[in-house]
Design an enzyme around this catalytic site. Sequence first.
Site, PDB file in Angstrom:
ATOM      1  N   SER A   1      -1.810   9.006   1.646  1.00 60.52           N
ATOM      2  CA  SER A   1      -1.799   7.790   2.093  1.00 60.52           C
ATOM      3  C   SER A   1      -2.602   7.188   2.615  1.00 60.52           C
ATOM      4  CB  SER A   1      -0.320   6.938   2.510  1.00 60.52           C
ATOM      5  OG  SER A   1      -0.143   7.243   3.234  1.00 60.52           O
TER       6      SER A   1
ATOM      7  N   TYR B   1       8.198   8.182  15.989  1.00 55.85           N
ATOM      8  CA  TYR B   1       7.941   8.460  14.583  1.00 55.85           C
ATOM      9  C   TYR B   1       9.615   9.688  14.517  1.00 55.85           C
ATOM     10  CZ  TYR B   1       7.175   9.434   9.632  1.00 55.85           C
ATOM     11  OH  TYR B   1       6.920   9.395   8.829  1.00 55.85           O
TER      12      TYR B   1
ATOM     13  N   SER C   1      12.401  10.454   6.641  1.00 56.72           N
ATOM     14  CA  SER C   1      11.524  11.664   6.114  1.00 56.72           C
ATOM     15  C   SER C   1      11.758  12.425   6.779  1.00 56.72           C
ATOM     16  CB  SER C   1       9.951  11.507   7.883  1.00 56.72           C
ATOM     17  OG  SER C   1       9.496  12.398   8.104  1.00 56.72           O
TER      18      SER C   1
ATOM     19  N   SER D   1       0.530  -0.998   0.021  1.00 55.40           N
ATOM     20  CA  SER D   1      -0.187   0.325  -0.239  1.00 55.40           C
ATOM     21  C   SER D   1       0.761   1.304   0.223  1.00 55.40           C
ATOM     22  CB  SER D   1      -1.123   0.093   1.602  1.00 55.40           C
ATOM     23  OG  SER D   1      -0.412   0.104   2.569  1.00 55.40           O
TER      24      SER D   1
ATOM     25  N   ILE E   1       3.250   4.416  -0.433  1.00 56.17           N
ATOM     26  CA  ILE E   1       4.566   4.728  -1.909  1.00 56.17           C
ATOM     27  C   ILE E   1       4.877   3.455  -1.961  1.00 56.17           C
ATOM     28  CG2 ILE E   1       6.447   5.882  -1.276  1.00 56.17           C
ATOM     29  CD1 ILE E   1       5.575   7.803   1.176  1.00 56.17           C
TER      30      ILE E   1
ATOM     31  N   LYS F   1      13.518   7.674  12.280  1.00 58.24           N
ATOM     32  CA  LYS F   1      13.433   8.376  11.619  1.00 58.24           C
ATOM     33  C   LYS F   1      14.966   9.486  11.688  1.00 58.24           C
ATOM     34  CE  LYS F   1       9.981   6.659   9.040  1.00 58.24           C
ATOM     35  NZ  LYS F   1       9.957   6.102   7.985  1.00 58.24           N
TER      36      LYS F   1
END
Length: 327
Positions: free
Chosen positions: A240, A205, A192, A62, A64, A209
């Site tokens: 997304s 998150y 990211s 799913s 990207i 990253k």
Amino acid sequence: MSYLCVLCSLLPLVGYAVVALFVVIVAILLSDADLRLMYAAKFGKQPESLAGKVVWITGASSGIGEHIAYCLAKAGARLVLSARRKDELERVKAACVSLGQVTESDVLVLPLDVVKYETHKEAVQKVLDHFQQIDVLMNNAGRSQRAAWLDVELDVDRDMFETNVLGQVSLTREVLPHMISRKAGLIAVMSSIAGKVGVPMSRSYTGTKHALNGYFGCLATEMSEHNIDVTIICPGPVFSNVTVHAATGKIGETVGRAMDKSEKKMSTERCAQLTCAALANRLYEVWISQNPVLFLAYVGQYMPDLGKWLILKFGVKQIMKMREGGK
């Protein structure tokens, strides 16, 4: 008097510098990726240069990852599609074959859970048994997160680190001996813009990253002698389904919110196209985002104190509004 003459002689150079800076700022504001990538996408190698290459994409079911698969299938690359959901991978494979540039045998569906590290060595062997080579590993699997810093349980940090960092590190570690033996290869990782700046309301998150940038920056230095390149891809807000499965501050809990089509975010297709351009040109680090996030990334990179000041001036609510596409 001599100092005055020198100063006067420098004035034209100062004028040229101001004009050049103005042109660069305007170019950034009109772009949806860093200027090096924009140039490469237009004048550099196109994804078709990867035709016949074996590209392994994790998180390919799913978002990207799925659209990277479509972009590379159109270019004629041979693909390995990995994620946990086999039925979704089969759907993506069928769509890739329908594009007409690859056959059934050119696309291998290989279900994989990136946190089951003990399965990675066997998975690499399955790819080699099918294609005999791995030219590009696109580490795309990962989760997003929404939660205030103080509301995050430490177990969430551990879980996010396992998924977003150690899963990519483990799989890469198993692929590298093959690439080193061939003296060729490209390792790519989906980081990211949050890996460049301190994005609020997603400490786990953002931390993962930043960690990815460190791990794979180290890898790039070590692998240069083996002719193996590393590409670190840093997207900003992209449309997304990441918020559906995004973590919160409590272990096992998800946000469960689908994005609204009216949100002002980069399309998944556009992000995938630019990602494929980065792979084709073997760029080291790329930023893919609409403005004002792209501009803030530039300021944060080259003038960190000013970047921090701007973020504080915007405030958490405004930064989150940018992140969520104005919603």
